[in-house]
Design a protein around this motif. Structure first.
Motif, PDB file in Angstrom:
ATOM      1  N   LEU A  33       0.805  -1.226   0.000  1.00  0.00           N
ATOM      2  CA  LEU A  33       0.000   0.000   0.000  1.00  0.00           C
ATOM      3  C   LEU A  33       0.839   1.277   0.000  1.00  0.00           C
ATOM      4  O   LEU A  33       0.463   2.237  -0.692  1.00  0.00           O
ATOM      5  CB  LEU A  33      -1.014  -0.007   1.139  1.00  0.00           C
ATOM      6  N   PRO A  34       1.969   1.351   0.709  1.00  0.00           N
ATOM      7  CA  PRO A  34       2.784   2.571   0.587  1.00  0.00           C
ATOM      8  C   PRO A  34       3.251   2.821  -0.854  1.00  0.00           C
ATOM      9  O   PRO A  34       3.294   3.968  -1.309  1.00  0.00           O
ATOM     10  CB  PRO A  34       3.961   2.323   1.526  1.00  0.00           C
ATOM     11  N   LYS A  35       3.567   1.767  -1.592  1.00  0.00           N
ATOM     12  CA  LYS A  35       3.940   1.911  -3.004  1.00  0.00           C
ATOM     13  C   LYS A  35       2.744   2.403  -3.810  1.00  0.00           C
ATOM     14  O   LYS A  35       2.881   3.275  -4.675  1.00  0.00           O
ATOM     15  CB  LYS A  35       4.447   0.590  -3.576  1.00  0.00           C
ATOM     16  N   TYR A  36       1.565   1.862  -3.536  1.00  0.00           N
ATOM     17  CA  TYR A  36       0.349   2.314  -4.218  1.00  0.00           C
ATOM     18  C   TYR A  36       0.116   3.802  -3.969  1.00  0.00           C
ATOM     19  O   TYR A  36      -0.162   4.566  -4.901  1.00  0.00           O
ATOM     20  CB  TYR A  36      -0.852   1.483  -3.761  1.00  0.00           C
ATOM     21  N   HIS A  37       0.259   4.228  -2.731  1.00  0.00           N
ATOM     22  CA  HIS A  37       0.077   5.648  -2.412  1.00  0.00           C
ATOM     23  C   HIS A  37       1.065   6.509  -3.198  1.00  0.00           C
ATOM     24  O   HIS A  37       0.702   7.569  -3.730  1.00  0.00           O
ATOM     25  CB  HIS A  37       0.238   5.896  -0.911  1.00  0.00           C
ATOM     26  N   ALA A  38       2.311   6.054  -3.317  1.00  0.00           N
ATOM     27  CA  ALA A  38       3.330   6.782  -4.097  1.00  0.00           C
ATOM     28  C   ALA A  38       2.976   6.767  -5.586  1.00  0.00           C
ATOM     29  O   ALA A  38       3.161   7.777  -6.278  1.00  0.00           O
ATOM     30  CB  ALA A  38       4.712   6.170  -3.868  1.00  0.00           C
ATOM     31  N   ASP A  39       2.461   5.635  -6.092  1.00  0.00           N
ATOM     32  CA  ASP A  39       2.049   5.557  -7.495  1.00  0.00           C
ATOM     33  C   ASP A  39       0.914   6.533  -7.783  1.00  0.00           C
ATOM     34  O   ASP A  39       0.887   7.196  -8.828  1.00  0.00           O
ATOM     35  CB  ASP A  39       1.627   4.131  -7.856  1.00  0.00           C
ATOM     36  N   VAL A  40      -0.031   6.654  -6.863  1.00  0.00           N
ATOM     37  CA  VAL A  40      -1.139   7.607  -7.024  1.00  0.00           C
ATOM     38  C   VAL A  40      -0.599   9.034  -7.023  1.00  0.00           C
ATOM     39  O   VAL A  40      -0.984   9.856  -7.865  1.00  0.00           O
ATOM     40  CB  VAL A  40      -2.212   7.407  -5.929  1.00  0.00           C
ATOM     41  N   GLN A  41       0.299   9.348  -6.097  1.00  0.00           N
ATOM     42  CA  GLN A  41       0.865  10.697  -6.049  1.00  0.00           C
ATOM     43  C   GLN A  41       1.652  11.028  -7.312  1.00  0.00           C
ATOM     44  O   GLN A  41       1.593  12.159  -7.809  1.00  0.00           O
ATOM     45  CB  GLN A  41       1.738  10.873  -4.800  1.00  0.00           C
ATOM     46  N   ALA A  42       2.378  10.063  -7.852  1.00  0.00           N
ATOM     47  CA  ALA A  42       3.115  10.281  -9.099  1.00  0.00           C
ATOM     48  C   ALA A  42       2.144  10.582 -10.237  1.00  0.00           C
ATOM     49  O   ALA A  42       2.395  11.475 -11.061  1.00  0.00           O
ATOM     50  CB  ALA A  42       3.972   9.063  -9.432  1.00  0.00           C
ATOM     51  N   PHE A  43       1.042   9.852 -10.284  1.00  0.00           N
ATOM     52  CA  PHE A  43       0.026  10.132 -11.300  1.00  0.00           C
ATOM     53  C   PHE A  43      -0.524  11.542 -11.140  1.00  0.00           C
ATOM     54  O   PHE A  43      -0.622  12.297 -12.111  1.00  0.00           O
ATOM     55  CB  PHE A  43      -1.125   9.115 -11.244  1.00  0.00           C
ATOM     56  N   ILE A  44      -0.887  11.921  -9.912  1.00  0.00           N
ATOM     57  CA  ILE A  44      -1.480  13.239  -9.667  1.00  0.00           C
ATOM     58  C   ILE A  44      -0.521  14.349 -10.092  1.00  0.00           C
ATOM     59  O   ILE A  44      -0.935  15.335 -10.722  1.00  0.00           O
ATOM     60  CB  ILE A  44      -1.896  13.383  -8.184  1.00  0.00           C
ATOM     61  N   SER A  45       0.748  14.209  -9.775  1.00  0.00           N
ATOM     62  CA  SER A  45       1.735  15.231 -10.162  1.00  0.00           C
ATOM     63  C   SER A  45       1.802  15.399 -11.673  1.00  0.00           C
ATOM     64  O   SER A  45       1.839  16.521 -12.183  1.00  0.00           O
ATOM     65  CB  SER A  45       3.114  14.864  -9.620  1.00  0.00           C
ATOM     66  N   THR A  46       1.814  14.287 -12.390  1.00  0.00           N
ATOM     67  CA  THR A  46       1.855  14.355 -13.855  1.00  0.00           C
ATOM     68  C   THR A  46       0.540  14.893 -14.403  1.00  0.00           C
ATOM     69  O   THR A  46       0.525  15.748 -15.295  1.00  0.00           O
ATOM     70  CB  THR A  46       2.161  12.972 -14.448  1.00  0.00           C
ATOM     71  N   PHE A  47      -0.573  14.406 -13.870  1.00  0.00           N
ATOM     72  CA  PHE A  47      -1.913  14.804 -14.319  1.00  0.00           C
ATOM     73  C   PHE A  47      -2.086  16.321 -14.257  1.00  0.00           C
ATOM     74  O   PHE A  47      -2.508  16.942 -15.229  1.00  0.00           O
ATOM     75  CB  PHE A  47      -2.947  14.095 -13.438  1.00  0.00           C
ATOM     76  N   PHE A  48      -1.731  16.913 -13.122  1.00  0.00           N
ATOM     77  CA  PHE A  48      -1.917  18.351 -12.970  1.00  0.00           C
ATOM     78  C   PHE A  48      -0.795  19.170 -13.602  1.00  0.00           C
ATOM     79  O   PHE A  48      -0.821  20.391 -13.570  1.00  0.00           O
ATOM     80  CB  PHE A  48      -2.103  18.718 -11.495  1.00  0.00           C
ATOM     81  N   GLY A  49       0.166  18.498 -14.211  1.00  0.00           N
ATOM     82  CA  GLY A  49       1.222  19.182 -14.941  1.00  0.00           C
ATOM     83  C   GLY A  49       0.965  19.248 -16.434  1.00  0.00           C
ATOM     84  O   GLY A  49       1.797  19.748 -17.191  1.00  0.00           O
ATOM     85  N   ILE A  50      -0.176  18.718 -16.868  1.00  0.00           N
ATOM     86  CA  ILE A  50      -0.508  18.652 -18.293  1.00  0.00           C
ATOM     87  C   ILE A  50      -1.793  19.436 -18.550  1.00  0.00           C
ATOM     88  O   ILE A  50      -2.767  19.324 -17.812  1.00  0.00           O
ATOM     89  CB  ILE A  50      -0.683  17.184 -18.731  1.00  0.00           C
ATOM     90  N   SER A  51      -1.779  20.200 -19.627  1.00  0.00           N
ATOM     91  CA  SER A  51      -2.967  20.937 -20.046  1.00  0.00           C
ATOM     92  C   SER A  51      -3.998  19.960 -20.593  1.00  0.00           C
ATOM     93  O   SER A  51      -3.636  18.986 -21.250  1.00  0.00           O
ATOM     94  CB  SER A  51      -2.569  21.941 -21.137  1.00  0.00           C
ATOM     95  N   PRO A  52      -5.265  20.130 -20.344  1.00  0.00           N
ATOM     96  CA  PRO A  52      -5.914  21.248 -19.674  1.00  0.00           C
ATOM     97  C   PRO A  52      -6.082  21.058 -18.172  1.00  0.00           C
ATOM     98  O   PRO A  52      -6.653  21.900 -17.484  1.00  0.00           O
ATOM     99  CB  PRO A  52      -7.279  21.294 -20.345  1.00  0.00           C
ATOM    100  N   PHE A  53      -5.591  19.908 -17.639  1.00  0.00           N
ATOM    101  CA  PHE A  53      -5.846  19.598 -16.231  1.00  0.00           C
ATOM    102  C   PHE A  53      -5.169  20.576 -15.283  1.00  0.00           C
ATOM    103  O   PHE A  53      -5.675  20.820 -14.188  1.00  0.00           O
ATOM    104  CB  PHE A  53      -5.455  18.154 -15.924  1.00  0.00           C
ATOM    105  N   ASP A  54      -4.045  21.166 -15.691  1.00  0.00           N
ATOM    106  CA  ASP A  54      -3.384  22.161 -14.849  1.00  0.00           C
ATOM    107  C   ASP A  54      -4.300  23.361 -14.615  1.00  0.00           C
ATOM    108  O   ASP A  54      -4.394  23.878 -13.510  1.00  0.00           O
ATOM    109  CB  ASP A  54      -2.044  22.588 -15.450  1.00  0.00           C
ATOM    110  N   GLU A  55      -4.999  23.782 -15.666  1.00  0.00           N
ATOM    111  CA  GLU A  55      -5.901  24.928 -15.549  1.00  0.00           C
ATOM    112  C   GLU A  55      -7.234  24.559 -14.905  1.00  0.00           C
ATOM    113  O   GLU A  55      -7.899  25.409 -14.313  1.00  0.00           O
ATOM    114  CB  GLU A  55      -6.144  25.516 -16.939  1.00  0.00           C
TER     115      GLU A  55
END
Length: 189
Positions: free
Chosen positions: A38-60
């Motif tokens: 589960l700690p790895k899963y939590h890190a995998d989710v956070q990695a996704f979120i960082s990338t997701f909000f770094g790409i348009s249009p999701f950043d805006e």
């Protein structure tokens, strides 16, 4: 290989921008993560979120998006990776809650090594039970092998490029976008 191969632990709203009735709510489920993973899963989710909000249009659009993480424990780590031609799988079988499987049958009836699928009906049922006002479901599978799928739910592995694969698959699942490459000629214009 089914819901008998694990259990739902609980849900955490990891990005909270307001009530779900006025936000776009993404629910992320894990498959092939044992309790110790589960700690790895939590890190995998956070990695996704960082990338997701770094790409348009999701950043805006970030202020209009909530993200929920549903912790699901599976009996085994990983995913099924059958040794079926033409796929390069090693014949692995993993007992996972959503039955994640590589080398699934794609458009035109062809098996694709990278096509990673889950029991979509079960994933939707769990997501809806945990977050009734959900708009989209993503399942992250605990496997380093490259893969993913669109459909009723978006699916990606935990490969190094997983976050970009997930965003691509969400494009299919949530927004009805098609691939823009020729693929193997099985219906992609």
């Amino acid at each position: 290989m089914s819901a008998s191969d694990g259990h739902v632990v609980g849900t955490t709203k990891v990005v909270d921008n307001g009530p779900g009735d006025v936000r776009w709510d993404l629910v992320i489920l894990g498959d092939g993560y044992r309790a110790a993973d589960l700690p790895k899963y939590h890190a995998d989710v956070q990695a996704f979120i960082s990338t997701f909000f770094g790409i348009s249009p999701f950043d805006e659009l970030r202020p209009g998006i909530n993200i929920h993480r549903v912790d699901v424990v599976s009996t085994d780590s990983g995913a099924d990776d059958p040794a079926i031609a033409p796929c390069a799988g090693g014949g692995t079988t993993a007992n996972t809650y959503f039955d994640a499987t590589f080398c699934s049958v794609g458009p035109g009836g062809a098996r694709l090594d990278r096509l990673l699928t889950v029991d979509s009906a079960l994933a939707l049922s769990v997501a809806t039970a945990q977050v009734p006002l959900r708009n989209q479901v993503l399942v992250i599978v605990n496997s380093p092998k490259y893969g993913g799928a669109g459909g009723q739910v978006a699916v990606c592995s935990a490969h190094a490029d997983a976050a970009r694969v997930a965003i691509h698959e969400i494009g299919h699942s949530a927004f009805g976008l098609a691939d823009e490459y020729g693929g193997d000629g099985t219906g992609t214009p």
